[in-house]
Design a protein around this motif. Structure first.
Motif, PDB file in Angstrom:
ATOM      1  N   GLY A 241     -89.892 -73.048  24.859  1.00  0.00           N
ATOM      2  CA  GLY A 241     -89.531 -71.687  24.504  1.00  0.00           C
ATOM      3  C   GLY A 241     -90.167 -70.707  25.476  1.00  0.00           C
ATOM      4  O   GLY A 241     -91.196 -71.019  26.088  1.00  0.00           O
ATOM      5  N   TYR A 242     -89.546 -69.536  25.651  1.00  0.00           N
ATOM      6  CA  TYR A 242     -90.086 -68.503  26.535  1.00  0.00           C
ATOM      7  C   TYR A 242     -89.979 -67.158  25.816  1.00  0.00           C
ATOM      8  O   TYR A 242     -88.900 -66.782  25.354  1.00  0.00           O
ATOM      9  N   VAL A 243     -91.106 -66.452  25.739  1.00  0.00           N
ATOM     10  CA  VAL A 243     -91.099 -65.069  25.254  1.00  0.00           C
ATOM     11  C   VAL A 243     -91.793 -64.212  26.293  1.00  0.00           C
ATOM     12  O   VAL A 243     -92.927 -64.511  26.705  1.00  0.00           O
ATOM     13  N   GLY A 244     -91.133 -63.178  26.765  1.00  0.00           N
ATOM     14  CA  GLY A 244     -91.752 -62.220  27.682  1.00  0.00           C
ATOM     15  C   GLY A 244     -92.099 -60.958  26.909  1.00  0.00           C
ATOM     16  O   GLY A 244     -91.309 -60.509  26.073  1.00  0.00           O
ATOM     17  N   VAL A 245     -93.274 -60.408  27.169  1.00  0.00           N
ATOM     18  CA  VAL A 245     -93.703 -59.183  26.479  1.00  0.00           C
ATOM     19  C   VAL A 245     -94.018 -58.133  27.530  1.00  0.00           C
ATOM     20  O   VAL A 245     -94.958 -58.309  28.311  1.00  0.00           O
ATOM     21  N   ASP A 246     -93.226 -57.065  27.576  1.00  0.00           N
ATOM     22  CA  ASP A 246     -93.492 -56.010  28.555  1.00  0.00           C
ATOM     23  C   ASP A 246     -93.396 -54.656  27.860  1.00  0.00           C
ATOM     24  O   ASP A 246     -92.572 -54.465  26.960  1.00  0.00           O
ATOM     25  N   ALA A 247     -94.265 -53.744  28.268  1.00  0.00           N
ATOM     26  CA  ALA A 247     -94.258 -52.413  27.680  1.00  0.00           C
ATOM     27  C   ALA A 247     -92.996 -51.658  28.083  1.00  0.00           C
ATOM     28  O   ALA A 247     -92.577 -50.722  27.399  1.00  0.00           O
ATOM     29  N   ASP A 248     -92.397 -52.064  29.193  1.00  0.00           N
ATOM     30  CA  ASP A 248     -91.228 -51.340  29.684  1.00  0.00           C
ATOM     31  C   ASP A 248     -89.941 -51.980  29.154  1.00  0.00           C
ATOM     32  O   ASP A 248     -89.716 -53.170  29.350  1.00  0.00           O
TER      33      ASP A 248
ATOM     34  N   ASP B  28     -96.753 -53.581  23.642  1.00  0.00           N
ATOM     35  CA  ASP B  28     -97.994 -53.594  24.405  1.00  0.00           C
ATOM     36  C   ASP B  28     -98.549 -55.013  24.373  1.00  0.00           C
ATOM     37  O   ASP B  28     -98.562 -55.647  23.308  1.00  0.00           O
ATOM     38  N   ALA B  29     -98.990 -55.480  25.517  1.00  0.00           N
ATOM     39  CA  ALA B  29     -99.519 -56.851  25.586  1.00  0.00           C
ATOM     40  C   ALA B  29    -100.762 -57.021  24.720  1.00  0.00           C
ATOM     41  O   ALA B  29    -101.148 -58.150  24.390  1.00  0.00           O
ATOM     42  N   ALA B  30    -101.389 -55.912  24.336  1.00  0.00           N
ATOM     43  CA  ALA B  30    -102.566 -56.003  23.466  1.00  0.00           C
ATOM     44  C   ALA B  30    -102.175 -56.155  22.000  1.00  0.00           C
ATOM     45  O   ALA B  30    -103.030 -56.409  21.150  1.00  0.00           O
ATOM     46  N   ASP B  31    -100.894 -55.985  21.715  1.00  0.00           N
ATOM     47  CA  ASP B  31    -100.423 -56.047  20.329  1.00  0.00           C
ATOM     48  C   ASP B  31     -98.982 -56.560  20.356  1.00  0.00           C
ATOM     49  O   ASP B  31     -98.040 -55.818  20.139  1.00  0.00           O
TER      50      ASP B  31
ATOM     51  N   LEU C  46     -96.868 -62.307  29.674  1.00  0.00           N
ATOM     52  CA  LEU C  46     -97.197 -60.896  29.484  1.00  0.00           C
ATOM     53  C   LEU C  46     -96.776 -60.137  30.740  1.00  0.00           C
ATOM     54  O   LEU C  46     -97.121 -60.546  31.854  1.00  0.00           O
ATOM     55  N   ALA C  47     -95.991 -59.079  30.568  1.00  0.00           N
ATOM     56  CA  ALA C  47     -95.560 -58.214  31.668  1.00  0.00           C
ATOM     57  C   ALA C  47     -94.664 -58.916  32.699  1.00  0.00           C
ATOM     58  O   ALA C  47     -94.989 -58.953  33.880  1.00  0.00           O
ATOM     59  N   PRO C  48     -93.541 -59.474  32.278  1.00  0.00           N
ATOM     60  CA  PRO C  48     -92.650 -60.137  33.249  1.00  0.00           C
ATOM     61  C   PRO C  48     -91.992 -59.174  34.232  1.00  0.00           C
ATOM     62  O   PRO C  48     -91.514 -59.625  35.283  1.00  0.00           O
ATOM     63  N   ALA C  49     -91.939 -57.884  33.930  1.00  0.00           N
ATOM     64  CA  ALA C  49     -91.314 -56.866  34.809  1.00  0.00           C
ATOM     65  C   ALA C  49     -89.906 -57.309  35.204  1.00  0.00           C
ATOM     66  O   ALA C  49     -89.069 -57.543  34.336  1.00  0.00           O
ATOM     67  N   ILE C  50     -89.655 -57.485  36.516  1.00  0.00           N
ATOM     68  CA  ILE C  50     -88.287 -57.817  36.923  1.00  0.00           C
ATOM     69  C   ILE C  50     -87.994 -59.314  36.813  1.00  0.00           C
ATOM     70  O   ILE C  50     -86.924 -59.771  37.177  1.00  0.00           O
TER      71      ILE C  50
END
Ligand SMILES: C[S@@+](CC[C@H](N)C(=O)[O-])C[C@H]1O[C@@H](n2cnc3c(N)ncnc32)[C@H](O)[C@@H]1O
Length: 259
Positions: A71-78, A96-99, A53-57
């Motif tokens: 497997g890798y999944v990154g979830v970021d609002a940006d 959104d990490a909440a959804d 959640l939120a990997p950013a850079i």
């Protein structure tokens, strides 16, 4: 990543983590790379389905991928987060990490750093609930956030430090004590298995050499010399962290979803 988030904002308004990223800093979480490494050592990444959640850079994404997860999944609002770092080896979801939209019970490990602290109490709960939903039974949720100490810290000082942080980093940061972080995870049905701490030495030379290397430190120093506005803001953030050095801490927790 082509453009950093908030790249068009004036230096006085940009959020602290994007200010530091603009200056060339890559490690943007309170306990530094050392606490991240300890946290990753506590969970089994090799062969695991990992959601970040939120990997950013993408600094932690690089470490996770080096451990060869299934497997890798990154979830970021940006939308400008981490895609470049992850490449073909995983995928990035803008959400959104909440959804997250990810299937329930699909991850062995969910990791999130420096992203819960900036949420409201309701926002923290929603993200933790989503992490629990996405985890397989027996899976682990690993977080690295800003902590307050000791557990019985005078609420007036806690409040004062939160306000000072909000003013200097331009993020409504709401750090919690270890007992409060533990309670949040426990209330969501998780069992806390490990707690680690590291000083919030985000802007100290020794930590920066460890986190960014000599070249990174020189890059940041050069950018600070060239940009007096950014230098002024960084010094203000540093003053806040120094003033509350006894109360603020980098904190990491690993919690397990019961089988
Ligand atoms: C301080 S940065 C931390 C980034 C990274 N985890 C690290 O430690 O270097 C915060 C990140 O959280 C993301 N973020 C904040 N709230 C979020 C939310 N509700 N859902 C998804 N991402 C969020 C921001 O877009 C940003 O990339």
């Amino acid at each position: 990543m082509s453009t950093l988030p908030q790249a068009d904002r004036p230096i006085d308004d940009v959020q602290g983590h994007w200010l530091l990223a603009r200056l060339g800093k890559r490690v943007l979480r309170p306990g530094g790379l050392e606490l991240t490494t300890q946290l990753l050592d506590e969970v089994h990444l090799a062969g695991a389905e990992v959601v970040e959640l939120a990997p950013a850079i993408g600094r932690t994404a690089t470490l996770i991928l080096a451990a060869e997860p299934a497997g890798y999944v990154g979830v970021d609002a940006d939308p400008s987060a981490a895609a470049l770092v992850v490449g073909e080896r995983g995928r990035i979801v803008t959400a959104d990490a909440a959804d997250t939209g990810l299937p329930g019970g699909s991850a062995d490990v969910v990791i999130g750093e420096a992203m819960l602290t900036m949420q409201s109490p309701r926002g923290k709960k929603a993200i933790i609930d989503e992490a629990v939903r996405v985890l397989k039974p027996g899976g682990h949720y690993a977080i690295h956030e800003l902590g307050l100490q000791p557990d019985d810290l005078d609420p007036a000082i806690a409040d004062e430090s939160r306000k000072a942080l909000a003013r200097s980093i331009k993020v409504n940061a709401r750090p919690l004590t270890a007992a409060e972080w533990t309670a949040l995870l426990t209330e969501a049905g998780l069992e806390v298995e490990w707690v680690g701490r590291a000083a919030t030495a985000l802007l100290q030379m020794r930590r920066n050499l460890a986190d960014e290397g000599v070249h990174g430190v020189l890059r940041i120093a050069w950018n600070l010399v060239r940009n007096p506005g950014a230098r002024r803001r960084v010094l203000s953030v540093r003053r806040t962290f120094t003033r509350y050095a006894d109360q603020l801490t980098g904190i990491a927790l690993v919690a397990r979803k019961p089988a």
